[in-house]
Motif scaffolding. Structure first.
Motif, PDB file in Angstrom:
ATOM      1  N   ILE A 178       0.890  -1.221  -0.036  1.00 37.67           N
ATOM      2  CA  ILE A 178       0.015   0.133  -0.090  1.00 37.67           C
ATOM      3  C   ILE A 178       0.949   1.158   0.056  1.00 37.67           C
ATOM      4  CG2 ILE A 178      -2.018   1.139   1.159  1.00 37.67           C
ATOM      5  CD1 ILE A 178      -2.771  -1.311   2.366  1.00 37.67           C
ATOM      6  N   LEU A 179       0.897   1.971  -1.276  1.00 37.54           N
ATOM      7  CA  LEU A 179       1.858   2.986  -1.174  1.00 37.54           C
ATOM      8  C   LEU A 179       1.228   4.361  -1.458  1.00 37.54           C
ATOM      9  CD1 LEU A 179       4.197   1.071  -3.836  1.00 37.54           C
ATOM     10  CD2 LEU A 179       4.263   1.275  -1.490  1.00 37.54           C
ATOM     11  N   ARG A 180       1.901   5.422  -1.179  1.00 40.18           N
ATOM     12  CA  ARG A 180       1.491   6.880  -1.546  1.00 40.18           C
ATOM     13  C   ARG A 180       1.048   6.933  -2.993  1.00 40.18           C
ATOM     14  NH1 ARG A 180      -1.004   9.605   2.445  1.00 40.18           N
ATOM     15  NH2 ARG A 180      -1.091  11.320   0.647  1.00 40.18           N
ATOM     16  N   ALA A 181      -0.054   7.511  -3.138  1.00 39.94           N
ATOM     17  CA  ALA A 181      -0.691   7.729  -4.679  1.00 39.94           C
ATOM     18  C   ALA A 181      -0.214   8.740  -5.397  1.00 39.94           C
ATOM     19  CB  ALA A 181      -2.267   7.800  -4.497  1.00 39.94           C
ATOM     20  N   GLN A 182      -0.036   9.998  -4.480  1.00 39.75           N
ATOM     21  CA  GLN A 182       0.211  11.277  -5.093  1.00 39.75           C
ATOM     22  C   GLN A 182       0.783  12.381  -4.053  1.00 39.75           C
ATOM     23  OE1 GLN A 182      -3.189  13.108  -6.999  1.00 39.75           O
ATOM     24  NE2 GLN A 182      -4.523  12.259  -5.158  1.00 39.75           N
ATOM     25  N   ASN A 183       1.534  13.238  -4.539  1.00 42.56           N
ATOM     26  CA  ASN A 183       1.898  14.591  -3.740  1.00 42.56           C
ATOM     27  C   ASN A 183       2.936  14.034  -2.597  1.00 42.56           C
ATOM     28  OD1 ASN A 183       0.527  16.218  -5.635  1.00 42.56           O
ATOM     29  ND2 ASN A 183      -1.416  15.675  -4.378  1.00 42.56           N
ATOM     30  N   PRO A 184       3.979  13.286  -2.704  1.00 39.88           N
ATOM     31  CA  PRO A 184       4.304  12.458  -3.869  1.00 39.88           C
ATOM     32  C   PRO A 184       3.617  11.150  -3.883  1.00 39.88           C
ATOM     33  CG  PRO A 184       6.075  12.462  -2.382  1.00 39.88           C
ATOM     34  CD  PRO A 184       5.035  13.312  -1.708  1.00 39.88           C
ATOM     35  N   GLY A 185       3.693  10.418  -5.089  1.00 41.56           N
ATOM     36  CA  GLY A 185       3.445   8.911  -5.267  1.00 41.56           C
ATOM     37  C   GLY A 185       4.671   8.161  -5.422  1.00 41.56           C
ATOM     38  N   LEU A 186       4.434   6.768  -5.156  1.00 44.46           N
ATOM     39  CA  LEU A 186       5.529   5.942  -5.355  1.00 44.46           C
ATOM     40  C   LEU A 186       5.207   4.918  -6.251  1.00 44.46           C
ATOM     41  CD1 LEU A 186       8.432   4.822  -4.402  1.00 44.46           C
ATOM     42  CD2 LEU A 186       7.184   3.604  -2.271  1.00 44.46           C
ATOM     43  N   ASN A 187       6.326   4.747  -7.299  1.00 41.59           N
ATOM     44  CA  ASN A 187       6.020   3.697  -8.317  1.00 41.59           C
ATOM     45  C   ASN A 187       6.730   2.732  -7.751  1.00 41.59           C
ATOM     46  OD1 ASN A 187       6.656   2.107 -10.583  1.00 41.59           O
ATOM     47  ND2 ASN A 187       6.509   3.933 -12.010  1.00 41.59           N
ATOM     48  N   PRO A 188       5.982   1.430  -7.788  1.00 43.13           N
ATOM     49  CA  PRO A 188       6.566   0.076  -7.174  1.00 43.13           C
ATOM     50  C   PRO A 188       7.739  -0.340  -7.664  1.00 43.13           C
ATOM     51  CG  PRO A 188       4.566  -0.447  -8.238  1.00 43.13           C
ATOM     52  CD  PRO A 188       4.578   1.257  -8.159  1.00 43.13           C
ATOM     53  N   GLU A 189       8.054   0.166  -9.057  1.00 41.85           N
ATOM     54  CA  GLU A 189       9.337  -0.279  -9.838  1.00 41.85           C
ATOM     55  C   GLU A 189      10.550   0.274  -9.004  1.00 41.85           C
ATOM     56  OE1 GLU A 189       9.572   0.302 -13.789  1.00 41.85           O
ATOM     57  OE2 GLU A 189       7.501   0.325 -14.293  1.00 41.85           O
ATOM     58  N   LEU A 190      10.556   1.268  -8.368  1.00 39.47           N
ATOM     59  CA  LEU A 190      11.388   1.784  -7.213  1.00 39.47           C
ATOM     60  C   LEU A 190      11.767   0.891  -6.219  1.00 39.47           C
ATOM     61  CD1 LEU A 190      10.864   5.641  -6.983  1.00 39.47           C
ATOM     62  CD2 LEU A 190      12.573   4.512  -8.477  1.00 39.47           C
ATOM     63  N   ILE A 191      10.917   0.200  -5.672  1.00 40.76           N
ATOM     64  CA  ILE A 191      10.867  -0.909  -4.690  1.00 40.76           C
ATOM     65  C   ILE A 191      11.675  -1.886  -5.222  1.00 40.76           C
ATOM     66  CG2 ILE A 191       9.677  -2.401  -3.161  1.00 40.76           C
ATOM     67  CD1 ILE A 191       7.694  -0.394  -2.721  1.00 40.76           C
ATOM     68  N   VAL A 192      11.563  -2.420  -6.379  1.00 40.10           N
ATOM     69  CA  VAL A 192      11.929  -3.527  -7.217  1.00 40.10           C
ATOM     70  C   VAL A 192      13.683  -3.314  -7.523  1.00 40.10           C
ATOM     71  CG1 VAL A 192      12.235  -4.994  -9.249  1.00 40.10           C
ATOM     72  CG2 VAL A 192       9.886  -4.535  -8.125  1.00 40.10           C
ATOM     73  N   SER A 193      13.911  -1.997  -7.824  1.00 37.80           N
ATOM     74  CA  SER A 193      15.151  -1.443  -7.940  1.00 37.80           C
ATOM     75  C   SER A 193      15.930  -1.522  -6.960  1.00 37.80           C
ATOM     76  CB  SER A 193      15.045  -0.143  -8.610  1.00 37.80           C
ATOM     77  OG  SER A 193      14.334  -0.131  -9.679  1.00 37.80           O
ATOM     78  N   ALA A 194      15.289  -1.114  -5.544  1.00 38.23           N
ATOM     79  CA  ALA A 194      15.952  -1.147  -4.410  1.00 38.23           C
ATOM     80  C   ALA A 194      16.501  -2.581  -3.934  1.00 38.23           C
ATOM     81  CB  ALA A 194      15.256  -0.534  -3.302  1.00 38.23           C
ATOM     82  N   ILE A 195      15.504  -3.566  -4.253  1.00 41.27           N
ATOM     83  CA  ILE A 195      15.943  -4.999  -3.911  1.00 41.27           C
ATOM     84  C   ILE A 195      16.880  -5.479  -4.570  1.00 41.27           C
ATOM     85  CG2 ILE A 195      15.038  -7.386  -4.009  1.00 41.27           C
ATOM     86  CD1 ILE A 195      11.995  -6.190  -3.499  1.00 41.27           C
TER      87      ILE A 195
END
Length: 223
Positions: A178-195
């Motif tokens: 469950i991620l922030r949607a806006q202002n700012p939002g978080l793209n789950p691809e960034l989580i995969v990149s962090a992994i």
């Protein structure tokens, strides 16, 4: 004038339709379904449609929303899904049409299901390593930014993650986020990149992204 919303899903091969092509698809669908909607004024008018939270290419979803303004007195909103689905391409299905009641700014969170796939099976302890990574007090990553002179900026993912549940299966690891949607939002691809960078032993061969619901600040479904 009343704003109307179409709740629709985007699945299978339709997930590869880009945002701009999706907008054009709906504009043509309104014409083919003979549903009059508001158009912009000027020499080159186009249909007034918008999607509050555009979906990335390759993502599937069962909770997309399109805004428009259907013309006419007391339009039959219940028949809109049937008429639209008759002319929309496979993979895009309108679930319902209704009058907008809540402001877009009330859209606060998005629930994503991210499936990490491994050709040789999920590595031992991958779920634990990923859960520990997402439980850190801070997780700063570098991402592209058009506003930054360098073309990149840094963002801390942790404040943008409301909840993260990790489950390991035989050949994959599933993240319920469950991620922030806006202002700012978080793209789950960034989580995969962090992994990939912080837990290389748990780096997947493939990642699948699915949007399951959009929520307000109270964790209730926004619509």
């Amino acid at each position: 004038m009343t704003t109307h919303r179409l709740a629709f899903s985007k699945l299978d091969t339709a997930k590869f339709i880009s945002h701009l092509d999706l907008m054009r698809t709906f504009q043509r669908a309104f014409l083919r379904a003979d549903i009059p909607i508001k158009h912009t004024e000027g020499f080159h008018p186009h249909a007034f449609v918008s999607i509050p939270l555009p979906l990335s290419v390759g993502y599937s979803s069962v909770c997309e929303v399109l805004e428009c303004q259907i013309l006419g007195e007391n339009p039959d909103l219940e028949r809109v899904p049937e008429r639209m689905n008759a002319v929309l391409p496979a993979g895009i299905e309108v679930k319902r049409c209704y009058e907008a009641q809540r402001a877009v700014k009330e859209l606060a969170y998005v629930n994503y299901i991210v499936t990490l796939e491994y050709e040789a099976g999920a590595p031992f302890g991958a779920d634990t390593a990923i859960q520990e990574l997402l439980s850190r007090e801070s997780l700063v990553v570098r991402k592209r930014s058009k506003k930054a002179k360098s073309g990149f900026t840094e963002v801390d993912l942790i404040p943008l993650i409301h909840k993260a549940t990790v489950e390991e299966r035989r050949d994959s690891v599933t993240l319920d986020l469950i991620l922030r949607a806006q202002n700012p939002g978080l793209n789950p691809e960034l989580i995969v990149s962090a992994i990939r960078s912080e837990c290389p032993e748990a780096a997947p061969d493939f990642a699948l992204f699915h949007r399951r619901s959009v929520l307000d600040e109270g964790m209730q479904v926004w619509e």
